[in-house]
Design a protein around this motif. Structure first.
Motif, mmCIF file in Angstrom:
data_model
loop_
_atom_site.group_PDB
_atom_site.id
_atom_site.type_symbol
_atom_site.label_atom_id
_atom_site.label_comp_id
_atom_site.label_asym_id
_atom_site.label_seq_id
_atom_site.Cartn_x
_atom_site.Cartn_y
_atom_site.Cartn_z
ATOM 1 N N ARG A 1 0.834 -1.200 0.000
ATOM 2 C CA ARG A 1 0.000 0.000 0.000
ATOM 3 C C ARG A 1 0.871 1.253 0.000
ATOM 4 O O ARG A 1 1.850 1.355 0.734
ATOM 5 C CB ARG A 1 -0.880 -0.002 1.250
ATOM 6 N N PRO B 1 9.769 4.347 -2.000
ATOM 7 C CA PRO B 1 8.432 4.263 -2.619
ATOM 8 C C PRO B 1 7.381 5.157 -1.980
ATOM 9 O O PRO B 1 6.407 5.529 -2.627
ATOM 10 C CB PRO B 1 8.047 2.791 -2.416
ATOM 11 N N GLY C 1 3.156 3.752 -5.483
ATOM 12 C CA GLY C 1 1.819 3.481 -6.031
ATOM 13 C C GLY C 1 1.758 3.844 -7.506
ATOM 14 O O GLY C 1 1.163 3.125 -8.321
ATOM 15 N N ALA D 1 3.534 1.126 -9.401
ATOM 16 C CA ALA D 1 2.758 -0.122 -9.385
ATOM 17 C C ALA D 1 1.502 -0.032 -10.247
ATOM 18 O O ALA D 1 0.952 -1.059 -10.647
ATOM 19 C CB ALA D 1 2.400 -0.492 -7.954
ATOM 20 N N GLY E 1 -1.248 11.116 -16.264
ATOM 21 C CA GLY E 1 -1.870 12.379 -15.865
ATOM 22 C C GLY E 1 -1.961 13.260 -17.088
ATOM 23 O O GLY E 1 -1.627 12.825 -18.202
ATOM 24 N N GLY F 1 1.251 -4.480 -7.365
ATOM 25 C CA GLY F 1 1.618 -5.171 -6.125
ATOM 26 C C GLY F 1 1.493 -6.675 -6.191
ATOM 27 O O GLY F 1 1.480 -7.334 -5.145
ATOM 28 N N ASN G 1 -0.788 -9.768 -3.016
ATOM 29 C CA ASN G 1 -2.031 -9.269 -3.627
ATOM 30 C C ASN G 1 -2.739 -10.339 -4.459
ATOM 31 O O ASN G 1 -3.026 -10.135 -5.653
ATOM 32 C CB ASN G 1 -1.719 -8.042 -4.507
#
Ligand SMILES: Cc1cc2nc3c(=O)[nH]c(=O)nc-3n(C[C@H](O)[C@H](O)[C@H](O)COP(=O)(O)OP(=O)(O)OC[C@H]3O[C@@H](n4cnc5c(N)ncnc54)[C@H](O)[C@@H]3O)c2cc1C
Length: 441
Positions: A54, A95, A127, A130, A135, A185, A436
Protein backbone atom coordinates in the motif's frame (compact mmCIF):
# COMPACT_ATOMS: atom_id res chain seq x y z
CA UNK A 1 11.98 -5.83 12.40
CA UNK A 2 8.90 -3.62 11.78
CA UNK A 3 6.10 -4.48 14.18
CA UNK A 4 2.82 -5.73 12.79
CA UNK A 5 0.18 -3.50 14.37
CA UNK A 6 -3.28 -4.88 15.11
CA UNK A 7 -5.07 -1.97 16.78
CA UNK A 8 -8.73 -2.04 15.63
CA UNK A 9 -8.93 1.63 14.56
CA UNK A 10 -5.71 1.24 12.61
CA UNK A 11 -7.03 -1.87 10.85
CA UNK A 12 -10.13 0.07 9.83
CA UNK A 13 -8.03 2.99 8.58
CA UNK A 14 -6.14 0.66 6.24
CA UNK A 15 -9.17 -1.35 5.12
CA UNK A 16 -10.15 0.64 2.01
CA UNK A 17 -8.94 2.73 -0.94
CA UNK A 18 -10.58 5.43 -3.11
CA UNK A 19 -13.06 2.90 -4.56
CA UNK A 20 -14.75 2.65 -1.14
CA UNK A 21 -14.37 -1.16 -1.20
CA UNK A 22 -13.44 -2.52 2.23
CA UNK A 23 -11.85 -5.58 3.81
CA UNK A 24 -10.26 -5.61 7.27
CA UNK A 25 -6.62 -6.73 7.22
CA UNK A 26 -5.12 -9.00 9.89
CA UNK A 27 -2.45 -6.41 10.62
CA UNK A 28 -0.58 -3.40 9.26
CA UNK A 29 3.20 -3.06 9.03
CA UNK A 30 5.15 0.16 8.52
CA UNK A 31 8.64 -0.92 7.39
CA UNK A 32 11.36 1.73 7.30
CA UNK A 33 13.87 -0.13 5.12
CA UNK A 34 14.14 -2.79 2.44
CA UNK A 35 15.53 -5.18 5.05
CA UNK A 36 12.38 -4.75 7.14
CA UNK A 37 10.21 -5.40 4.06
CA UNK A 38 12.16 -8.63 3.51
CA UNK A 39 11.60 -9.73 7.09
CA UNK A 40 7.85 -9.09 6.83
CA UNK A 41 7.57 -11.01 3.55
CA UNK A 42 9.56 -13.89 5.02
CA UNK A 43 7.34 -13.97 8.12
CA UNK A 44 4.11 -13.87 6.09
CA UNK A 45 5.37 -16.68 3.89
CA UNK A 46 6.12 -18.85 6.89
CA UNK A 47 2.77 -18.11 8.54
CA UNK A 48 0.80 -18.43 5.30
CA UNK A 49 -0.44 -14.83 5.52
CA UNK A 50 -1.13 -12.79 2.37
CA UNK A 51 0.39 -9.35 1.74
CA UNK A 52 -1.25 -6.18 0.43
CA UNK A 53 1.30 -3.53 -0.57
CA UNK A 54 0.00 0.00 0.00
CA UNK A 55 1.11 3.52 -0.88
CA UNK A 56 -1.41 6.25 -0.02
CA UNK A 57 -4.58 4.26 -0.83
CA UNK A 58 -5.72 6.72 -3.53
CA UNK A 59 -6.12 3.90 -6.07
CA UNK A 60 -9.33 3.63 -8.07
CA UNK A 61 -9.17 -0.13 -8.67
CA UNK A 62 -9.18 -1.70 -5.20
CA UNK A 63 -5.50 -2.75 -5.53
CA UNK A 64 -4.61 -1.73 -1.98
CA UNK A 65 -7.86 -3.00 -0.44
CA UNK A 66 -6.58 -5.82 1.80
CA UNK A 67 -6.86 -9.33 0.46
CA UNK A 68 -8.56 -11.70 2.93
CA UNK A 69 -6.14 -12.95 5.64
CA UNK A 70 -3.55 -10.33 4.73
CA UNK A 71 -1.05 -7.96 6.28
CA UNK A 72 -1.01 -4.48 4.75
CA UNK A 73 2.55 -3.34 4.09
CA UNK A 74 2.38 0.44 4.05
CA UNK A 75 5.37 2.24 2.57
CA UNK A 76 4.51 5.59 4.15
CA UNK A 77 7.62 5.59 6.38
CA UNK A 78 9.91 4.85 3.42
CA UNK A 79 9.57 8.42 2.20
CA UNK A 80 13.09 9.66 1.51
CA UNK A 81 14.35 11.26 -1.67
CA UNK A 82 17.72 9.51 -1.50
CA UNK A 83 19.39 11.52 -4.26
CA UNK A 84 18.72 14.04 -7.00
CA UNK A 85 21.55 13.50 -9.48
CA UNK A 86 21.35 16.71 -11.51
CA UNK A 87 24.42 15.69 -13.57
CA UNK A 88 22.72 12.57 -14.94
CA UNK A 89 19.12 13.84 -14.59
CA UNK A 90 18.07 11.06 -12.22
CA UNK A 91 16.24 10.80 -8.91
CA UNK A 92 16.64 7.86 -6.52
CA UNK A 93 13.61 7.68 -4.21
CA UNK A 94 11.95 5.45 -1.68
CA UNK A 95 8.43 4.26 -2.62
CA UNK A 96 6.54 6.31 0.00
CA UNK A 97 7.65 9.68 -1.43
CA UNK A 98 4.57 11.74 -2.32
CA UNK A 99 4.63 12.57 -6.05
CA UNK A 100 4.16 16.35 -5.58
CA UNK A 101 7.09 16.40 -3.14
CA UNK A 102 9.33 14.80 -5.76
CA UNK A 103 8.14 17.30 -8.37
CA UNK A 104 8.86 20.27 -6.08
CA UNK A 105 12.30 18.95 -5.14
CA UNK A 106 13.23 18.28 -8.79
CA UNK A 107 12.06 21.80 -9.64
CA UNK A 108 14.50 23.30 -7.09
CA UNK A 109 17.28 21.74 -9.23
CA UNK A 110 15.81 23.31 -12.41
CA UNK A 111 14.47 19.88 -13.41
CA UNK A 112 11.05 18.35 -13.93
CA UNK A 113 9.47 15.00 -13.03
CA UNK A 114 6.54 15.05 -15.51
CA UNK A 115 4.08 12.28 -14.43
CA UNK A 116 1.25 14.23 -12.78
CA UNK A 117 -1.75 12.16 -11.67
CA UNK A 118 -4.46 14.50 -10.38
CA UNK A 119 -3.95 12.86 -6.96
CA UNK A 120 -0.30 13.97 -6.90
CA UNK A 121 -0.58 15.86 -3.59
CA UNK A 122 -1.30 12.57 -1.79
CA UNK A 123 -0.34 9.53 -3.94
CA UNK A 124 3.11 7.95 -3.71
CA UNK A 125 5.79 7.16 -6.26
CA UNK A 126 5.56 3.44 -5.32
CA UNK A 127 1.82 3.48 -6.03
CA UNK A 128 2.43 5.37 -9.29
CA UNK A 129 4.98 2.78 -10.44
CA UNK A 130 2.76 -0.12 -9.38
CA UNK A 131 -0.18 1.32 -11.38
CA UNK A 132 1.87 2.97 -14.14
CA UNK A 133 0.05 6.20 -13.35
CA UNK A 134 -0.48 8.88 -15.95
CA UNK A 135 -1.87 12.38 -15.87
CA UNK A 136 -2.53 15.39 -18.11
CA UNK A 137 1.14 15.73 -19.10
CA UNK A 138 1.26 12.15 -20.43
CA UNK A 139 0.12 13.38 -23.83
CA UNK A 140 3.56 14.93 -24.41
CA UNK A 141 5.80 13.45 -21.72
CA UNK A 142 4.48 9.90 -21.32
CA UNK A 143 3.41 7.91 -18.25
CA UNK A 144 5.34 6.70 -15.18
CA UNK A 145 6.78 3.74 -17.14
CA UNK A 146 8.64 6.21 -19.36
CA UNK A 147 10.55 7.51 -16.31
CA UNK A 148 11.38 4.30 -14.41
CA UNK A 149 14.95 3.48 -15.37
CA UNK A 150 15.53 1.02 -12.51
CA UNK A 151 14.14 -0.24 -9.24
CA UNK A 152 14.57 -2.49 -6.27
CA UNK A 153 11.79 -4.80 -5.06
CA UNK A 154 11.24 -7.62 -2.57
CA UNK A 155 9.52 -10.49 -4.35
CA UNK A 156 7.25 -13.17 -2.83
CA UNK A 157 10.18 -15.42 -1.88
CA UNK A 158 11.64 -12.50 0.17
CA UNK A 159 14.52 -12.25 -2.33
CA UNK A 160 15.48 -8.81 -3.64
CA UNK A 161 15.42 -7.95 -7.34
CA UNK A 162 17.65 -4.92 -7.91
CA UNK A 163 18.49 -2.93 -11.03
CA UNK A 164 19.64 0.56 -10.08
CA UNK A 165 22.42 1.31 -12.59
CA UNK A 166 22.43 5.05 -13.35
CA UNK A 167 23.02 4.48 -17.06
CA UNK A 168 20.86 5.31 -20.07
CA UNK A 169 21.47 2.02 -21.85
CA UNK A 170 21.75 -1.45 -20.32
CA UNK A 171 21.25 -4.80 -22.06
CA UNK A 172 22.79 -6.99 -19.37
CA UNK A 173 20.55 -9.83 -18.18
CA UNK A 174 16.80 -9.90 -18.73
CA UNK A 175 14.87 -6.63 -18.71
CA UNK A 176 12.69 -7.47 -15.71
CA UNK A 177 12.18 -3.95 -14.35
CA UNK A 178 9.26 -3.07 -16.69
CA UNK A 179 7.33 -6.09 -15.41
CA UNK A 180 6.99 -4.43 -12.00
CA UNK A 181 5.61 -1.26 -13.59
CA UNK A 182 1.84 -1.57 -13.58
CA UNK A 183 1.95 -4.93 -11.74
CA UNK A 184 -0.31 -3.56 -8.95
CA UNK A 185 1.62 -5.17 -6.13
CA UNK A 186 1.26 -8.70 -7.49
CA UNK A 187 4.95 -9.38 -8.26
CA UNK A 188 6.87 -7.60 -5.50
CA UNK A 189 7.00 -4.74 -3.02
CA UNK A 190 8.90 -1.89 -4.63
CA UNK A 191 11.46 -0.50 -2.20
CA UNK A 192 13.47 1.97 -4.31
CA UNK A 193 12.93 3.61 -7.69
CA UNK A 194 15.43 5.27 -10.01
CA UNK A 195 13.59 7.83 -12.12
CA UNK A 196 14.54 9.97 -15.10
CA UNK A 197 14.15 13.73 -14.81
CA UNK A 198 13.99 16.22 -17.69
CA UNK A 199 14.96 19.89 -18.00
CA UNK A 200 12.18 22.36 -17.20
CA UNK A 201 10.71 23.96 -20.34
CA UNK A 202 11.46 27.62 -20.98
CA UNK A 203 7.84 28.73 -21.04
CA UNK A 204 4.23 27.52 -20.80
CA UNK A 205 0.79 28.73 -21.90
CA UNK A 206 -2.68 27.53 -21.01
CA UNK A 207 -5.63 27.79 -23.42
CA UNK A 208 -9.33 27.14 -22.92
CA UNK A 209 -11.53 26.43 -25.96
CA UNK A 210 -15.36 26.30 -25.86
CA UNK A 211 -17.39 24.15 -28.28
CA UNK A 212 -21.13 24.12 -28.90
CA UNK A 213 -20.93 20.42 -29.78
CA UNK A 214 -19.09 17.72 -27.79
CA UNK A 215 -18.26 15.61 -30.83
CA UNK A 216 -16.62 18.65 -32.46
CA UNK A 217 -14.44 18.96 -29.38
CA UNK A 218 -13.47 15.29 -29.79
CA UNK A 219 -12.74 15.82 -33.49
CA UNK A 220 -10.62 18.91 -32.74
CA UNK A 221 -8.52 16.81 -30.33
CA UNK A 222 -7.64 14.49 -33.19
CA UNK A 223 -6.83 17.45 -35.47
CA UNK A 224 -4.53 18.94 -32.81
CA UNK A 225 -2.76 15.61 -32.23
CA UNK A 226 -2.15 15.23 -35.99
CA UNK A 227 -0.79 18.79 -36.27
CA UNK A 228 2.77 19.92 -35.47
CA UNK A 229 1.48 21.57 -32.26
CA UNK A 230 2.50 19.27 -29.39
CA UNK A 231 0.35 20.04 -26.34
CA UNK A 232 1.76 19.21 -22.92
CA UNK A 233 -1.85 18.64 -21.79
CA UNK A 234 -5.06 18.23 -23.77
CA UNK A 235 -8.05 17.68 -21.50
CA UNK A 236 -11.74 17.53 -22.29
CA UNK A 237 -14.80 18.37 -20.14
CA UNK A 238 -18.38 17.61 -21.22
CA UNK A 239 -21.40 19.79 -20.40
CA UNK A 240 -22.32 17.81 -17.27
CA UNK A 241 -18.81 18.24 -15.87
CA UNK A 242 -19.03 21.95 -16.67
CA UNK A 243 -22.38 22.31 -14.88
CA UNK A 244 -21.13 20.43 -11.80
CA UNK A 245 -18.05 22.59 -11.53
CA UNK A 246 -20.17 25.74 -12.03
CA UNK A 247 -21.80 25.04 -8.65
CA UNK A 248 -18.42 25.35 -6.90
CA UNK A 249 -16.34 27.77 -8.94
CA UNK A 250 -16.81 31.06 -10.78
CA UNK A 251 -17.25 30.11 -14.45
CA UNK A 252 -17.62 32.62 -17.28
CA UNK A 253 -18.73 29.97 -19.75
CA UNK A 254 -22.00 30.32 -21.67
CA UNK A 255 -24.76 27.83 -20.80
CA UNK A 256 -24.97 26.36 -24.32
CA UNK A 257 -21.40 25.04 -24.35
CA UNK A 258 -21.27 21.23 -24.74
CA UNK A 259 -17.54 20.73 -24.49
CA UNK A 260 -14.37 22.44 -23.30
CA UNK A 261 -10.78 21.68 -24.24
CA UNK A 262 -8.04 22.69 -21.85
CA UNK A 263 -4.83 22.90 -23.86
CA UNK A 264 -1.42 23.43 -22.30
CA UNK A 265 1.67 24.13 -24.42
CA UNK A 266 5.26 24.24 -23.25
CA UNK A 267 8.73 24.52 -24.80
CA UNK A 268 10.73 27.44 -26.12
CA UNK A 269 8.89 30.77 -26.59
CA UNK A 270 9.01 30.29 -30.35
CA UNK A 271 7.66 26.72 -30.22
CA UNK A 272 4.79 27.77 -27.98
CA UNK A 273 3.88 30.74 -30.20
CA UNK A 274 3.89 28.56 -33.33
CA UNK A 275 1.73 25.94 -31.61
CA UNK A 276 -0.81 28.57 -30.51
CA UNK A 277 -1.08 29.76 -34.13
CA UNK A 278 -1.71 26.19 -35.33
CA UNK A 279 -4.33 25.59 -32.66
CA UNK A 280 -6.13 28.86 -33.48
CA UNK A 281 -6.40 27.68 -37.10
CA UNK A 282 -7.91 24.33 -36.02
CA UNK A 283 -10.39 25.90 -33.58
CA UNK A 284 -11.63 28.29 -36.29
CA UNK A 285 -12.88 25.26 -38.28
CA UNK A 286 -15.23 24.41 -35.41
CA UNK A 287 -16.24 27.99 -34.52
CA UNK A 288 -14.81 27.35 -31.09
CA UNK A 289 -14.01 30.38 -28.96
CA UNK A 290 -10.64 30.63 -27.25
CA UNK A 291 -9.29 32.16 -24.03
CA UNK A 292 -5.57 32.31 -23.22
CA UNK A 293 -4.60 32.60 -19.55
CA UNK A 294 -2.48 35.71 -19.12
CA UNK A 295 -0.93 34.99 -15.72
CA UNK A 296 -0.29 32.27 -13.17
CA UNK A 297 -3.46 33.13 -11.22
CA UNK A 298 -5.64 32.53 -14.29
CA UNK A 299 -3.78 29.30 -15.07
CA UNK A 300 -4.26 28.04 -11.52
CA UNK A 301 -7.97 28.90 -11.76
CA UNK A 302 -8.38 26.92 -15.00
CA UNK A 303 -6.54 23.87 -13.62
CA UNK A 304 -8.64 24.08 -10.45
CA UNK A 305 -11.77 23.71 -12.62
CA UNK A 306 -10.42 20.52 -14.10
CA UNK A 307 -9.46 19.14 -10.68
CA UNK A 308 -12.85 20.10 -9.22
CA UNK A 309 -14.79 17.80 -11.58
CA UNK A 310 -14.31 14.54 -9.73
CA UNK A 311 -15.45 15.76 -6.26
CA UNK A 312 -18.27 17.93 -7.71
CA UNK A 313 -19.94 14.92 -9.39
CA UNK A 314 -21.49 13.97 -6.05
CA UNK A 315 -23.94 16.82 -6.75
CA UNK A 316 -25.63 14.56 -9.33
CA UNK A 317 -25.83 11.19 -7.59
CA UNK A 318 -24.37 9.55 -4.48
CA UNK A 319 -22.32 6.89 -6.31
CA UNK A 320 -20.13 7.12 -9.37
CA UNK A 321 -18.91 4.13 -11.31
CA UNK A 322 -15.66 5.64 -12.42
CA UNK A 323 -14.07 4.04 -15.50
CA UNK A 324 -10.90 5.21 -17.25
CA UNK A 325 -11.21 3.58 -20.65
CA UNK A 326 -8.87 4.50 -23.48
CA UNK A 327 -9.57 4.50 -27.22
CA UNK A 328 -7.38 5.38 -30.21
CA UNK A 329 -7.54 9.20 -30.52
CA UNK A 330 -9.03 8.83 -34.01
CA UNK A 331 -12.08 7.17 -32.36
CA UNK A 332 -12.53 9.73 -29.59
CA UNK A 333 -15.48 11.50 -31.15
CA UNK A 334 -17.31 8.19 -31.85
CA UNK A 335 -16.58 6.96 -28.34
CA UNK A 336 -17.94 10.13 -26.69
CA UNK A 337 -21.18 9.86 -28.68
CA UNK A 338 -21.56 6.16 -27.84
CA UNK A 339 -20.86 6.65 -24.10
CA UNK A 340 -23.43 9.45 -23.88
CA UNK A 341 -25.98 7.22 -25.65
CA UNK A 342 -25.41 4.49 -23.04
CA UNK A 343 -26.40 7.06 -20.40
CA UNK A 344 -29.63 7.82 -22.31
CA UNK A 345 -30.40 4.11 -22.74
CA UNK A 346 -30.13 3.36 -19.01
CA UNK A 347 -31.54 6.70 -17.83
CA UNK A 348 -28.37 7.56 -15.91
CA UNK A 349 -26.10 10.59 -16.28
CA UNK A 350 -22.82 9.59 -17.92
CA UNK A 351 -20.17 12.23 -17.38
CA UNK A 352 -17.12 12.26 -19.65
CA UNK A 353 -13.91 14.18 -19.02
CA UNK A 354 -10.18 13.59 -18.96
CA UNK A 355 -7.04 13.09 -20.93
CA UNK A 356 -8.49 13.48 -24.42
CA UNK A 357 -5.11 13.83 -26.17
CA UNK A 358 -4.33 10.24 -25.13
CA UNK A 359 -7.88 9.04 -25.87
CA UNK A 360 -8.08 8.30 -22.12
CA UNK A 361 -11.56 9.30 -20.95
CA UNK A 362 -12.94 9.18 -17.44
CA UNK A 363 -16.44 7.88 -18.01
CA UNK A 364 -18.45 8.31 -14.81
CA UNK A 365 -21.79 6.54 -14.57
CA UNK A 366 -23.76 8.33 -11.87
CA UNK A 367 -25.96 6.00 -9.81
CA UNK A 368 -26.77 4.98 -6.24
CA UNK A 369 -25.23 1.90 -4.64
CA UNK A 370 -28.07 1.80 -2.08
CA UNK A 371 -30.85 1.69 -4.67
CA UNK A 372 -30.78 -1.87 -6.12
CA UNK A 373 -32.56 -0.90 -9.36
CA UNK A 374 -30.32 2.11 -10.08
CA UNK A 375 -27.22 0.14 -9.11
CA UNK A 376 -28.10 -2.74 -11.46
CA UNK A 377 -28.62 -0.26 -14.29
CA UNK A 378 -25.24 1.32 -13.51
CA UNK A 379 -23.44 -2.03 -13.67
CA UNK A 380 -25.13 -2.87 -16.98
CA UNK A 381 -24.17 0.54 -18.37
CA UNK A 382 -20.54 0.02 -17.28
CA UNK A 383 -20.38 -3.33 -19.06
CA UNK A 384 -21.76 -1.75 -22.21
CA UNK A 385 -19.17 1.01 -22.05
CA UNK A 386 -16.41 -1.61 -21.89
CA UNK A 387 -17.90 -3.51 -24.84
CA UNK A 388 -18.04 -0.31 -26.92
CA UNK A 389 -14.47 0.55 -25.95
CA UNK A 390 -13.05 -2.84 -26.94
CA UNK A 391 -15.02 -2.72 -30.22
CA UNK A 392 -13.28 0.61 -30.98
CA UNK A 393 -9.89 -1.10 -30.38
CA UNK A 394 -9.64 0.54 -26.97
CA UNK A 395 -8.70 -0.83 -23.54
CA UNK A 396 -10.54 -1.26 -20.23
CA UNK A 397 -8.15 0.93 -18.24
CA UNK A 398 -5.63 3.58 -19.29
CA UNK A 399 -4.33 4.46 -15.85
CA UNK A 400 -6.20 3.26 -12.76
CA UNK A 401 -5.48 -0.43 -13.29
CA UNK A 402 -7.55 -3.58 -12.89
CA UNK A 403 -7.20 -4.52 -9.20
CA UNK A 404 -10.52 -5.89 -7.96
CA UNK A 405 -12.75 -3.36 -9.69
CA UNK A 406 -12.30 -4.47 -13.30
CA UNK A 407 -11.19 -8.06 -12.86
CA UNK A 408 -14.54 -9.50 -13.91
CA UNK A 409 -14.41 -7.62 -17.25
CA UNK A 410 -10.90 -8.75 -18.17
CA UNK A 411 -12.23 -11.52 -20.43
CA UNK A 412 -13.62 -8.83 -22.77
CA UNK A 413 -10.05 -7.88 -23.68
CA UNK A 414 -7.64 -10.65 -22.66
CA UNK A 415 -7.95 -14.29 -23.70
CA UNK A 416 -7.43 -17.35 -21.51
CA UNK A 417 -3.98 -18.22 -22.96
CA UNK A 418 -2.71 -14.72 -22.19
CA UNK A 419 -4.07 -14.87 -18.63
CA UNK A 420 -2.42 -18.25 -18.11
CA UNK A 421 0.89 -16.76 -19.21
CA UNK A 422 0.45 -13.92 -16.66
CA UNK A 423 -0.20 -16.52 -13.97
CA UNK A 424 2.98 -18.45 -14.85
CA UNK A 425 4.99 -15.19 -14.71
CA UNK A 426 3.47 -14.42 -11.31
CA UNK A 427 4.48 -17.85 -9.99
CA UNK A 428 8.15 -17.09 -10.83
CA UNK A 429 8.03 -14.04 -8.55
CA UNK A 430 5.53 -15.28 -6.00
CA UNK A 431 5.37 -19.11 -5.90
CA UNK A 432 3.11 -19.16 -2.82
CA UNK A 433 0.73 -16.54 -4.25
CA UNK A 434 0.99 -14.31 -1.19
CA UNK A 435 1.33 -10.92 -2.94
CA UNK A 436 -2.03 -9.27 -3.63
CA UNK A 437 -3.60 -12.59 -4.65
CA UNK A 438 -6.72 -12.72 -6.86
CA UNK A 439 -6.21 -9.20 -8.16
CA UNK A 440 -5.17 -7.82 -11.56
CA UNK A 441 -5.69 -11.04 -13.59
C1 LIG B 1 -8.83 12.40 -6.91
C2 LIG B 1 -8.03 11.34 -7.60
C3 LIG B 1 -7.45 11.62 -8.82
C4 LIG B 1 -6.70 10.64 -9.49
N1 LIG B 1 -6.13 10.96 -10.68
C5 LIG B 1 -5.36 10.05 -11.32
C6 LIG B 1 -4.71 10.38 -12.54
O1 LIG B 1 -4.82 11.49 -13.06
N2 LIG B 1 -3.96 9.42 -13.12
C7 LIG B 1 -3.79 8.18 -12.54
O2 LIG B 1 -3.06 7.35 -13.11
N3 LIG B 1 -4.40 7.84 -11.41
C8 LIG B 1 -5.16 8.74 -10.76
N4 LIG B 1 -5.77 8.40 -9.58
C9 LIG B 1 -5.62 7.04 -9.04
C10 LIG B 1 -4.43 6.87 -8.04
O3 LIG B 1 -4.10 8.10 -7.42
C11 LIG B 1 -3.20 6.28 -8.73
O4 LIG B 1 -3.50 4.97 -9.14
C12 LIG B 1 -1.94 6.25 -7.85
O5 LIG B 1 -0.84 5.81 -8.63
C13 LIG B 1 -2.06 5.37 -6.63
O6 LIG B 1 -1.00 5.69 -5.76
P1 LIG B 1 -1.10 5.33 -4.20
O7 LIG B 1 0.20 5.68 -3.57
O8 LIG B 1 -2.27 5.93 -3.59
O9 LIG B 1 -1.23 3.75 -4.27
P2 LIG B 1 -2.30 2.78 -3.60
O10 LIG B 1 -3.67 3.19 -3.95
O11 LIG B 1 -1.97 2.60 -2.17
O12 LIG B 1 -1.95 1.43 -4.37
C14 LIG B 1 -2.24 1.27 -5.74
C15 LIG B 1 -1.70 -0.09 -6.20
O13 LIG B 1 -0.26 -0.08 -6.12
C16 LIG B 1 0.20 -1.11 -5.26
N5 LIG B 1 1.36 -0.56 -4.54
C17 LIG B 1 1.42 0.61 -3.84
N6 LIG B 1 2.68 0.79 -3.39
C18 LIG B 1 3.42 -0.28 -3.82
C19 LIG B 1 4.78 -0.67 -3.67
N7 LIG B 1 5.68 0.06 -2.99
N8 LIG B 1 5.18 -1.83 -4.24
C20 LIG B 1 4.30 -2.59 -4.94
N9 LIG B 1 3.01 -2.28 -5.10
C21 LIG B 1 2.57 -1.12 -4.55
C22 LIG B 1 -0.98 -1.47 -4.37
O14 LIG B 1 -0.91 -2.81 -3.92
C23 LIG B 1 -2.14 -1.25 -5.33
O15 LIG B 1 -2.31 -2.38 -6.14
C24 LIG B 1 -6.53 9.35 -8.90
C25 LIG B 1 -7.12 9.08 -7.66
C26 LIG B 1 -7.84 10.05 -7.01
C27 LIG B 1 -8.44 9.72 -5.67
Amino acid sequence: MARIETDKVLLETYSYDATGREQLPKGVAFPESEEEVREIVSLCRTKNLKITPRGAGTGFAGGSVPSPNSIVVSTERMDKIVDIDDKNLLALVEPGVVTAHLQKTASEFGLMYPPDPSSLESCTVGGNVATNAGGPKAVKYGVTADYVTGLSAVIGTSEVYQDLSPVRKNVVGLNVTPLFVGSEGTLGIITKVLLKLVPKPETRKLLLAHFRNLEDAGQAVWDIMKSPATPSALEIMDSTSIECVRKYRKLDIPKDIEGILLIELDGTKREVKESIDKIKEILKRYNASLEIASNQKEEDHIWSLRRAISPSLMEIAPTKINEDVTVPVSELSNALRAYKNVGKKYGLPVVCFGHAGDGNIHVNIMTDRNDPKLWKRGIKAAREIFIITVALNGVLSGEHGIGLAKKSYLGLQINEEQRNLYKRIKLCFDPDMILNPKKKF
